[in-house]
Write a protein that holds these residues in place. Structure first.
Motif, PDB file in Angstrom:
ATOM      1  N   GLY A   1      -2.254  -4.399  -6.837  1.00  0.00           N
ATOM      2  CA  GLY A   1      -1.385  -4.963  -7.664  1.00  0.00           C
ATOM      3  C   GLY A   1       0.059  -5.587  -6.956  1.00  0.00           C
ATOM      4  N   LEU A   2       0.502  -4.579  -6.387  1.00  0.00           N
ATOM      5  CA  LEU A   2       1.876  -5.030  -5.468  1.00  0.00           C
ATOM      6  C   LEU A   2       1.710  -5.852  -4.290  1.00  0.00           C
ATOM      7  N   GLY A   3       0.498  -5.525  -3.552  1.00  0.00           N
ATOM      8  CA  GLY A   3       0.127  -6.390  -2.663  1.00  0.00           C
ATOM      9  C   GLY A   3      -0.078  -7.960  -2.977  1.00  0.00           C
TER      10      GLY A   3
ATOM     11  N   CYS B   1       0.849  -1.143   0.042  1.00  0.00           N
ATOM     12  CA  CYS B   1       0.069  -0.066   0.000  1.00  0.00           C
ATOM     13  C   CYS B   1       0.797   1.245  -0.130  1.00  0.00           C
ATOM     14  N   MET B   2       1.830   1.370   0.814  1.00  0.00           N
ATOM     15  CA  MET B   2       2.790   2.392   0.971  1.00  0.00           C
ATOM     16  C   MET B   2       3.601   2.789  -0.499  1.00  0.00           C
ATOM     17  N   LEU B   3       4.015   1.609  -0.883  1.00  0.00           N
ATOM     18  CA  LEU B   3       4.856   1.717  -2.286  1.00  0.00           C
ATOM     19  C   LEU B   3       3.798   2.311  -3.465  1.00  0.00           C
ATOM     20  N   GLY B   4       2.657   1.724  -3.357  1.00  0.00           N
ATOM     21  CA  GLY B   4       1.741   1.885  -4.346  1.00  0.00           C
ATOM     22  C   GLY B   4       1.126   3.518  -4.101  1.00  0.00           C
ATOM     23  N   ASP B   5       0.960   3.830  -3.042  1.00  0.00           N
ATOM     24  CA  ASP B   5       0.351   5.160  -2.768  1.00  0.00           C
ATOM     25  C   ASP B   5       1.371   6.166  -3.246  1.00  0.00           C
ATOM     26  N   VAL B   6       2.685   5.881  -3.130  1.00  0.00           N
ATOM     27  CA  VAL B   6       3.839   6.857  -3.463  1.00  0.00           C
ATOM     28  C   VAL B   6       3.818   7.091  -4.866  1.00  0.00           C
TER      29      VAL B   6
END
Length: 296
Positions: A198-200, A154-159
């Motif tokens: 997707g990243l999750g 979630c963190m990487l996707g949000d950034v």
């Protein structure tokens, strides 16, 4: 042909006619009027002050929180490089979650994360013992690690989503801004969710497949089962916190919403990620307890 007199009058500067008052510029007129009335003329503030959206103390607090997060992520990253995790994806999870979990994540990593290092696992297997990560890690900590595993995506996707929509505003239009949503933030949230989901799934795939020895197809299905509910619960907490921060805290108390390119925005994201952890923790408890999600 133009007469010499007309050429001379066109090229020469105009002279003021005696007895006729000269027209003053509006700014000059206002200054003269203020002086005539004995008032102190107002002076426009410097550009830096006019451009300041939030008070200095909030700028300093936000920047300090981000620097602490960056320092914690750096500390964990260095140690992870020296002591790689047995579950490879956790080499990314720990530093990324330290960006918002800061000191708490650093403590959890050195107290429990180190137990799951590759060296610790190999040492336990060489002695035909159960790895310490499985015997010395309490169940609530296992649940927390599972929640952080979800939160890292979630963190990487949000950034990625926030900066993409900021640098290329047309992306937000593609996801409904100015058609479905009057607020750009809501359109970006859709992009956030897609990136995070997707990243999750990728992170969960590489956590489940090695531990269960699944085929690629089975791994994708298992990852979807394990991560969908957890990610939705995380996003609910994150979106709720950001809506409160943007529409009440920043707009109501300071008169402005905070844009992506400010320290205040990412300070709020840190709080939103913590809120996401809290809302996803009960869901992860159920997922781990029921065996849908692996114990980490």
């Amino acid at each position: 042909m133009t007469s010499p007199r007309s050429r001379l009058s066109a090229g020469a500067p105009r002279r003021s006619v005696p007895g006729r008052p000269r027209r003053r510029q509006p700014a000059v007129t206002g200054l003269v009027r203020a002086l005539e009335q004995g008032q102190r003329p107002s002076v426009a503030p410097p550009i830096t002050e006019r451009a300041r959206v939030f008070p200095v103390w909030l700028d300093a607090l936000s920047l300090a929180a981000l620097l602490v997060g960056a320092a914690c992520a750096l500390i964990v990253s260095i140690d992870v490089i020296r002591h790689p995790q047995y579950m490879t994806v956790m080499n990314v999870v720990w530093p990324v979650t330290a960006l918002f979990g800061t000191v708490a994540v650093v403590w959890a990593y050195f107290r429990y994360g180190r137990l799951a290092s590759m060296a610790a696992h190999h040492a336990a297997h060489s002695r035909h013992e159960t790895p310490l990560a499985k015997t010395e890690t309490p169940f609530p900590v296992m649940v927390g690690k599972g929640a952080l595993h979800c939160g890292s995506g979630c963190m990487l996707g949000d950034v990625a989503a926030e900066w993409l929509a900021f640098l290329v505003p047309a992306v937000a239009v593609w996801f409904g801004w100015q058609s479905l949503f009057s607020e750009k933030m809501f359109a970006v949230w859709i992009l956030d969710f897609l990136f995070a989901f997707g990243l999750g799934i990728v992170f969960q795939y590489f956590a489940i497949v090695p531990m269960r020895d699944l085929s690629p197809g089975e791994g994708i299905i298992a990852a979807l089962k394990a991560d969908t509910a957890s990610l939705v619960a995380w996003q609910v907490g994150m979106y709720g916190f950001m809506a409160f921060a943007q529409f009440y805290v920043f707009k109501h108390l300071f008169g402005h919403r905070t844009p992506v390119n400010t320290a205040e925005f990412w300070f709020a994201i840190q709080g939103a990620m913590i809120a996401g952890f809290l809302t996803s923790y009960p869901v992860n408890w159920w997922l781990v307890r029921s065996g849908i999600k692996e114990r980490m």
